[in-house]
Design a protein around this motif. Sequence first.
Motif, mmCIF file in Angstrom:
data_model
loop_
_atom_site.group_PDB
_atom_site.id
_atom_site.type_symbol
_atom_site.label_atom_id
_atom_site.label_comp_id
_atom_site.label_asym_id
_atom_site.label_seq_id
_atom_site.Cartn_x
_atom_site.Cartn_y
_atom_site.Cartn_z
ATOM 1 N N GLY A 456 -10.832 23.103 19.045
ATOM 2 C CA GLY A 456 -11.177 21.694 18.877
ATOM 3 C C GLY A 456 -12.630 21.499 18.482
ATOM 4 N N VAL A 457 -13.528 22.235 19.135
ATOM 5 C CA VAL A 457 -14.958 22.135 18.814
ATOM 6 C C VAL A 457 -15.218 22.610 17.390
ATOM 7 C CG1 VAL A 457 -17.257 23.028 19.381
ATOM 8 C CG2 VAL A 457 -15.690 22.357 21.216
ATOM 9 N N SER A 458 -14.601 23.726 17.010
ATOM 10 C CA SER A 458 -14.801 24.279 15.661
ATOM 11 C C SER A 458 -14.317 23.305 14.597
ATOM 12 C CB SER A 458 -14.052 25.611 15.524
ATOM 13 O OG SER A 458 -14.527 26.570 16.432
ATOM 14 N N LEU A 459 -13.148 22.710 14.830
ATOM 15 C CA LEU A 459 -12.594 21.758 13.864
ATOM 16 C C LEU A 459 -13.466 20.515 13.758
ATOM 17 C CD1 LEU A 459 -10.177 21.388 11.946
ATOM 18 C CD2 LEU A 459 -8.957 20.265 13.824
ATOM 19 N N ALA A 460 -13.971 20.034 14.906
ATOM 20 C CA ALA A 460 -14.838 18.847 14.903
ATOM 21 C C ALA A 460 -16.132 19.111 14.131
ATOM 22 C CB ALA A 460 -15.149 18.432 16.341
ATOM 23 N N ILE A 461 -16.739 20.276 14.358
ATOM 24 C CA ILE A 461 -17.980 20.619 13.645
ATOM 25 C C ILE A 461 -17.711 20.769 12.154
ATOM 26 C CG2 ILE A 461 -19.777 22.373 13.364
ATOM 27 C CD1 ILE A 461 -19.511 22.955 16.350
ATOM 28 N N PHE A 462 -16.573 21.382 11.808
ATOM 29 C CA PHE A 462 -16.215 21.577 10.400
ATOM 30 C C PHE A 462 -16.082 20.223 9.688
ATOM 31 C CE2 PHE A 462 -12.842 22.168 7.119
ATOM 32 C CZ PHE A 462 -13.555 23.014 6.274
ATOM 33 N N LYS A 463 -15.496 19.252 10.363
ATOM 34 C CA LYS A 463 -15.351 17.923 9.760
ATOM 35 C C LYS A 463 -16.705 17.234 9.578
ATOM 36 C CE LYS A 463 -10.601 16.968 11.241
ATOM 37 N NZ LYS A 463 -9.700 16.108 12.046
ATOM 38 N N ILE A 464 -17.630 17.503 10.498
ATOM 39 C CA ILE A 464 -18.958 16.893 10.402
ATOM 40 C C ILE A 464 -19.724 17.432 9.200
ATOM 41 C CG2 ILE A 464 -21.224 16.728 11.542
ATOM 42 C CD1 ILE A 464 -19.704 16.681 14.226
ATOM 43 N N VAL A 465 -19.643 18.744 8.975
ATOM 44 C CA VAL A 465 -20.417 19.374 7.891
ATOM 45 C C VAL A 465 -19.623 19.454 6.589
ATOM 46 C CG1 VAL A 465 -21.710 20.750 9.569
ATOM 47 C CG2 VAL A 465 -19.675 21.733 8.489
ATOM 48 N N TYR A 466 -18.433 18.856 6.571
ATOM 49 C CA TYR A 466 -17.538 18.949 5.407
ATOM 50 C C TYR A 466 -18.203 18.324 4.172
ATOM 51 C CZ TYR A 466 -13.125 18.982 2.838
ATOM 52 O OH TYR A 466 -12.136 19.230 1.919
ATOM 53 N N THR A 468 -17.995 18.026 -0.486
ATOM 54 C CA THR A 468 -17.062 17.916 -1.613
ATOM 55 C C THR A 468 -16.924 19.245 -2.361
ATOM 56 O OG1 THR A 468 -18.885 17.165 -3.028
ATOM 57 C CG2 THR A 468 -17.537 15.468 -1.952
ATOM 58 N N HIS A 469 -17.617 20.285 -1.909
ATOM 59 C CA HIS A 469 -17.594 21.589 -2.558
ATOM 60 C C HIS A 469 -16.719 22.549 -1.755
ATOM 61 C CE1 HIS A 469 -20.777 20.237 -5.236
ATOM 62 N NE2 HIS A 469 -21.451 19.813 -4.172
ATOM 63 N N THR A 470 -15.631 22.979 -2.347
ATOM 64 C CA THR A 470 -14.660 23.814 -1.639
ATOM 65 C C THR A 470 -15.241 25.148 -1.193
ATOM 66 O OG1 THR A 470 -12.858 22.810 -2.897
ATOM 67 C CG2 THR A 470 -12.394 24.899 -1.809
ATOM 68 N N VAL A 471 -16.014 25.791 -2.068
ATOM 69 C CA VAL A 471 -16.598 27.099 -1.719
ATOM 70 C C VAL A 471 -17.503 26.974 -0.493
ATOM 71 C CG1 VAL A 471 -18.086 28.973 -2.493
ATOM 72 C CG2 VAL A 471 -16.452 27.949 -4.090
ATOM 73 N N ILE A 472 -18.321 25.920 -0.472
ATOM 74 C CA ILE A 472 -19.211 25.690 0.674
ATOM 75 C C ILE A 472 -18.388 25.453 1.934
ATOM 76 C CG2 ILE A 472 -20.930 24.127 1.677
ATOM 77 C CD1 ILE A 472 -21.999 23.681 -1.143
ATOM 78 N N ASN A 473 -17.307 24.692 1.806
ATOM 79 C CA ASN A 473 -16.450 24.405 2.961
ATOM 80 C C ASN A 473 -15.806 25.676 3.512
ATOM 81 O OD1 ASN A 473 -16.976 21.660 2.775
ATOM 82 N ND2 ASN A 473 -15.229 21.271 1.436
ATOM 83 N N ILE A 474 -15.329 26.539 2.618
ATOM 84 C CA ILE A 474 -14.704 27.783 3.065
ATOM 85 C C ILE A 474 -15.729 28.644 3.811
ATOM 86 C CG2 ILE A 474 -13.663 29.963 2.314
ATOM 87 C CD1 ILE A 474 -11.730 27.686 1.997
ATOM 88 N N CYS A 475 -16.921 28.770 3.236
ATOM 89 C CA CYS A 475 -17.978 29.580 3.859
ATOM 90 C C CYS A 475 -18.402 29.006 5.209
ATOM 91 C CB CYS A 475 -19.185 29.683 2.931
ATOM 92 S SG CYS A 475 -18.880 30.632 1.428
ATOM 93 N N SER A 476 -18.612 27.688 5.253
ATOM 94 C CA SER A 476 -19.025 27.063 6.508
ATOM 95 C C SER A 476 -17.917 27.164 7.549
ATOM 96 C CB SER A 476 -19.398 25.597 6.281
ATOM 97 O OG SER A 476 -18.281 24.840 5.855
ATOM 98 N N GLY A 477 -16.656 27.040 7.110
ATOM 99 C CA GLY A 477 -15.525 27.166 8.029
ATOM 100 C C GLY A 477 -15.454 28.543 8.651
ATOM 101 N N LEU A 478 -15.684 29.581 7.840
ATOM 102 C CA LEU A 478 -15.672 30.952 8.355
ATOM 103 C C LEU A 478 -16.794 31.167 9.364
ATOM 104 C CD1 LEU A 478 -14.935 32.948 5.066
ATOM 105 C CD2 LEU A 478 -13.423 32.707 7.050
ATOM 106 N N ILE A 479 -17.978 30.633 9.061
ATOM 107 C CA ILE A 479 -19.128 30.785 9.966
ATOM 108 C C ILE A 479 -18.872 30.059 11.282
ATOM 109 C CG2 ILE A 479 -21.564 30.203 10.304
ATOM 110 C CD1 ILE A 479 -21.892 30.576 7.244
#
Length: 519
Positions: A456-466, A468-479
């Motif tokens: 839940g925490v990981s998903l919430a943080i991912f939505k905050i830093v989401y 419009t760039h897919t590559v950035i989102n994938i990298c940030s999601g992995l981190i």
Amino acid sequence: MSNRKKMAVMNVFSAIMYYVANSIIGFINRKVFTVYLGSELLGLNGLVVSVISMLSLLELGVASSIGYSLYKPLEEKNYGEVKAIMQLFSRLYRYIGIAVAAIGLVLIPFLPFFVKTTINQNYVIAVYLIFLLDAVLSYFMAYRRTIIVSAQKDYINKNADTFLYIVTGILQIIIICVWKNYIASLIVKLVFTVLNNLYLYIKAGKMFPYLNDKNLHGKIEKEVKDKIVYNVKALFVIKIASYCVVGTDNILLSAFADLTAVAIYSGYTLIIGIINNLFNRSFGYITANIGNYLIGHNKEEIYQFYNKLNFLNYLITSYTSIALLVLLNEFIGKVWLGEDYVFPMAAVAVLVFNNYLRFCTQAAEAFRSAAGLYSPKPFVKYIALLEGGVNLVVSVALAYFAKMGIYGIFLGTSVSTIVSIVTVAWINYRFLFEKPLYQYFFDFFRYIILAILMGGVSLAIFKIVYTTHTVINICSGLIISFAVPLGINFAIFGRSEEWKYFINMMKTAGCKIGGKNRK
């Protein structure tokens, strides 16, 4: 390097190459399928595969049982007995092939009840018949694969299968892209599957020439026959239960939703399967020495060792599950198949939860297997059937009567998996560790609550830093998926013996890799 070790290395390497080729071709093929043929045909493909898998239950675990019975006569060079076992195998597979064909044909009038689609029913039947023919023909030649495996030369099978996947995959992609002809792509797969099985049939005959020796006669010892029958019965129960839990979802989705839901679901299962092969199944290598550890150690030492491996199991499974929760929809929707092929996040959460439940007991399963505790009481082997029955009953009840649709089907799997978890825990704590069962559930609920919290925490943080760039989102999601669990687990378990064991294991692995690199 000894010949045995050399073959083991070759088997592992060929299995990796097979897995890589299968994954890459699967990814590309699925993308091409969705672009040129659409979701309904993709869903039909997944549904028919599930129906054929159901028919394959008639195999009754014969191949596994026969393979086990071949080890001893092959080692002792008792060629007469090997040939006799293979002749029995051939007869059984012929009967099974005929039975699969007969039952498969009988099922044709019932296909409309499972297939909710606008596709012409004659087209559906044609697709089904090609799959059925593929399955039936395999029973008349593929049985010789087993003796190659029993001779510890499975790399021969895997290399042939890798070549098959690459060639058929490329040809199917070309056919679908150029002519958009699904039937033609299936016929190509059928032809090359038959050729592959024929090649391995002939190859086995050359490797083991006594199989074709008409003057060689042998017999199967009564205890060997009895062992084959015993193993077939046990494996049949396991296969039915496993199919009811993980093999019926496509059929239920088609019956209570539509083929589009089946198509969407197939994308998730492909990715989840690949991730689990990369991470969770590697756990088997870590626990390979459990059998030796059980010898010469007392109950308390065995229990402490289990706790450490169970903690490691939790770390791996929670990390992979959290990464899937955060990134599945992003990858499928933005990188791979498109937004039309994603489930709502609530459905994804249930799928990921099921994945966690399925793999969180790997340490417990490994200890049960090492101790040979498959059925410490006669009734235990039938508990697996209870799991399968619970899955079907709960899934149908929630999907149809409670009108929950896909959520009901996925939740049915969640409920049924609890049966397996309780069974394995009871067996280990009752017969191996001799500890009260509540100790297992203390760790189980502690770990699962933490996994849900971290997810839940990981998903919430991912939505905050989401962005419009897919590559950035994938990298940030992995981190995020790595950093959040690492931080929370360190804060809670940083001083525990289990955490120290994990760190020492990582240091040992790093030193070995570093030592090899310096060499």
